[in-house]
Design a protein around this motif. Sequence first.
Motif, short mmCIF file in Angstrom:
data_model
loop_
_atom_site.label_atom_id
_atom_site.label_comp_id
_atom_site.label_asym_id
_atom_site.label_seq_id
_atom_site.Cartn_x
_atom_site.Cartn_y
_atom_site.Cartn_z
N UNK A 16 30.49 84.51 82.17
CA UNK A 16 30.72 82.94 82.32
C UNK A 16 31.36 82.28 81.12
N UNK A 17 30.82 82.59 80.18
CA UNK A 17 31.21 82.09 78.80
C UNK A 17 32.47 82.51 78.23
N UNK A 18 32.83 83.78 78.38
CA UNK A 18 34.27 84.14 78.21
C UNK A 18 35.09 83.56 79.13
N UNK A 19 34.84 83.33 80.52
CA UNK A 19 35.60 82.62 81.32
C UNK A 19 35.99 81.29 80.90
N UNK A 20 34.89 80.45 80.67
CA UNK A 20 35.17 79.28 79.68
C UNK A 20 35.75 79.36 78.84
N UNK A 21 35.57 80.03 77.94
CA UNK A 21 36.58 80.19 76.69
C UNK A 21 38.01 80.29 76.80
N UNK A 22 38.24 81.34 77.91
CA UNK A 22 39.66 81.61 78.47
C UNK A 22 40.06 80.27 79.29
N UNK A 23 39.46 79.78 79.94
CA UNK A 23 39.99 78.50 80.40
C UNK A 23 40.32 77.39 79.44
N UNK A 24 39.22 77.33 78.47
CA UNK A 24 39.75 76.27 77.48
C UNK A 24 40.88 76.55 76.64
N UNK A 25 41.05 78.04 76.40
CA UNK A 25 42.17 78.50 75.80
C UNK A 25 43.59 78.09 76.60
N UNK A 26 43.39 78.63 77.81
CA UNK A 26 44.66 78.26 78.56
C UNK A 26 44.88 76.63 78.72
N UNK A 27 43.98 75.79 78.86
CA UNK A 27 44.14 74.60 78.80
C UNK A 27 44.85 73.90 77.63
#
Length: 454
Positions: A16-27
Amino acid sequence: MSAEVDVLLQEAKESIEAAQNYRSELQQRLHGLNQARKQVRGSSGQAREVLRRHFAELQAAATRLLTERLTTLLAEVDAIEADSVKPLDDCQSLIEHGVGQADELLREGEAALRCGLGEKEDKLGSFTKKAMHIQLDSLPEVPALVDVPSVSAQLDDSLLGLLRDRVSRHGSVSSHPPVQIEELQERPGSILVRWCKVDEDFAAADYRLQYRRSGSGGSQYEDGYIGRDSEFLVLHLDPHTDYLFRVCARGEGRTEWSPWSIPQTGYTTLAPHEWCPGTEGYILSSRRNIALRNDSSQSRCPVLYSKAPTYFCGQTLTFKITAAGQIDRRDSLGVCVDSQKGAESLQRDQAVCISTNGAVFVNGKEMTNQLPAITVGSAVTFDMEVVNLFPISNNNLSEGGNFKLRVTIGSGNREVVFDWLVDQAVDCLFFGCSFTFKICCWCFSFFILTETSL
């Protein structure tokens, strides 16, 4: 079973944390793409508007110039016509007058021939006298066609070709400005701006740097530098304030400037160099970067220090002498670890300085090496870098310190280099000056010139 659940739970949390970081980077990348698209579309719209406005102005100016030229040429035709027709009109009037006289004479002659014998002699006599008076053998001269103007217009058809050639090469469109800002480095109360060419085919003769405050309340851009250098130190900036910088260039043999680079935002967190106000015997400028020895003081003045320890190792501090009076060997300027109240000279412990006669003092001791004497127009520079840190030991203490700085003092075309031992680790230093006589009026201004790598 619970251990497996804990492991799965931990893995889920990490995913979940990795997905959040991934989403933040993509954003963030999406935001960057939006900014890039906005820049492309915005700059394209501005370019279109500039082109339309420029060519509309050219068309209006060209129409005005052609109309003015046509009016001038038509006026010249009118003037030639008027000057040439007037003598012809005068000649015509003269001939028409002669024709009228001849018609009248013919009528009188014919009447004289038809009259009776009793009046014929008188009529014929009167007719003969009148004919002699008119001088029937005298005719006005009419100019030949080759002697009168034949107005024509000469037009050079090459003008259209020249215009077509110039118009076909007028203006250009580029995807990037030929120069861009490469680096913004903060300095005390200033920012060092460096730029570079991104179009190697562009031969730059001069560069032009402008800056302004950022934000909605920002001022208009103002020129900071015009010249051949590719870097410039913009002074007198407020700390913790965003400024926008842009640069353009002018090609060899050209008068127009290139498009502006993409504005870059810079700011400085370092307070500007200032002399400490309120020191007896000295007058300061409004920006407190220039000090003048006040001649109203009869006794020796205390040392004038900087307002704060704003000089950092790795930078160059420059004192410029703009006026001078009588000097004293105790007069000096330099840098120090602290600002000792009441001290009358920088020739003391925990300070390095140069006297006005060129002598260099380290912790109050005069060195054997000496620099040229300081006079009006002199510039004295101080460069310092950390050499290393020593562990405290008896040997270090006997040497007078456990922290070593390598100091370079330059004056004129000479410099001295030495190691300065201080009692404690320091990352910033005060600067100061001290002068003796009331008739002495030394002025100093200072600014950071370059950065020296540690």
